[in-house]
Write a protein that holds these residues in place. Sequence first.
Motif, PDB file in Angstrom:
ATOM      1  N   ASP A   2       0.835  -1.208   0.000  1.00  0.00           N
ATOM      2  CA  ASP A   2       0.000   0.000   0.000  1.00  0.00           C
ATOM      3  C   ASP A   2       0.866   1.253   0.000  1.00  0.00           C
ATOM      4  N   ILE A   3       1.976   1.222   0.760  1.00  0.00           N
ATOM      5  CA  ILE A   3       2.911   2.345   0.761  1.00  0.00           C
ATOM      6  C   ILE A   3       3.467   2.557  -0.643  1.00  0.00           C
ATOM      7  N   LYS A   4       3.829   1.445  -1.291  1.00  0.00           N
ATOM      8  CA  LYS A   4       4.397   1.512  -2.642  1.00  0.00           C
ATOM      9  C   LYS A   4       3.425   2.174  -3.613  1.00  0.00           C
ATOM     10  N   LEU A  12       3.238   5.960  -2.884  1.00  0.00           N
ATOM     11  CA  LEU A  12       4.431   6.688  -3.300  1.00  0.00           C
ATOM     12  C   LEU A  12       4.413   7.083  -4.774  1.00  0.00           C
ATOM     13  N   LYS A  13       3.531   6.487  -5.537  1.00  0.00           N
ATOM     14  CA  LYS A  13       3.411   6.841  -6.960  1.00  0.00           C
ATOM     15  C   LYS A  13       2.785   8.221  -7.138  1.00  0.00           C
ATOM     16  N   THR A  14       2.029   8.655  -6.125  1.00  0.00           N
ATOM     17  CA  THR A  14       1.320   9.938  -6.253  1.00  0.00           C
ATOM     18  C   THR A  14       1.670  10.935  -5.153  1.00  0.00           C
ATOM     19  N   GLU A  15       2.347  10.477  -4.093  1.00  0.00           N
ATOM     20  CA  GLU A  15       2.670  11.373  -2.985  1.00  0.00           C
ATOM     21  C   GLU A  15       3.953  10.908  -2.301  1.00  0.00           C
TER      22      GLU A  15
END
Length: 263
Positions: A169-171, A174-177
């Motif tokens: 979920d973190i990964k 990280l694509k958008t924030e």
Amino acid sequence: MLFQIKSYIKFLWHSKNEHAVHSPFVFNLLTKCFYDKKPKPEYLILKKYRKSLLENKNFIEVTDFGAGSRVFKSNRRQISKIAKTAGILPKRAELLFRVTNYFKPENILEIGTSLGLATSALALGNPKAKVITLEGCSETANQCQLQLQKFNFNNVNSIVTEFEKYFQDIKLRLKTETESYNLIYFDGNHSKKATLAYFEFLLPTIDNDSVWIFDDIHWSLEMEEVWEIIQNHSKVTVTIDTFQWGFVFFRREQKKEHFVIRA
């Protein structure tokens, strides 16, 4: 156990104290934090938190997602015995408090809550921090949440989840924030595959001042192999081996150095 004894003898042979350290960053960490012997009022809270668990004779059914227990033969376990044998030791809890208080991280992630003995040290170390603690076993997490509420640790967000799912979920986020953790305490799984996977998953969240603490780096040959891989990683600059814990720093201004320190 024999493996750990041999590892500890080797550790003692190679370990140093602050007098053999020439890095100002590490020297200050040792003298102002690791070796700080002054009493702290927070230690009394940590002691009361532990005492409350040691007096709890209730049983819970534990779901173990890690490398297993060397102490318990059954998943039905008494809370007092979990606190006595599986929880962080008092001196280690005090050191974890001091480290958190020294660096004052704003965002803390703990991987492996158990009954929250380490969680309480992290939360007390910086009451202004946001502490996220992950636990795979819902029964254990529930006991910890009750305990945290009892002692008014309001800066802790306890999440019941499988660790890898949370990191996935973190990964995605990280694509958008951006998302960063100033301190991460790894105490959720003692297998080589899982620990290295967590390490890689969380690398995108580091900043220059991030502090990572790995528990039980000499727990097994596999964990010693993990520690060596982490030491040699290109983004890692400074590591400190205290036998029980491995401290990892990503300070770009530091030259790459590894320390073996009695703490």
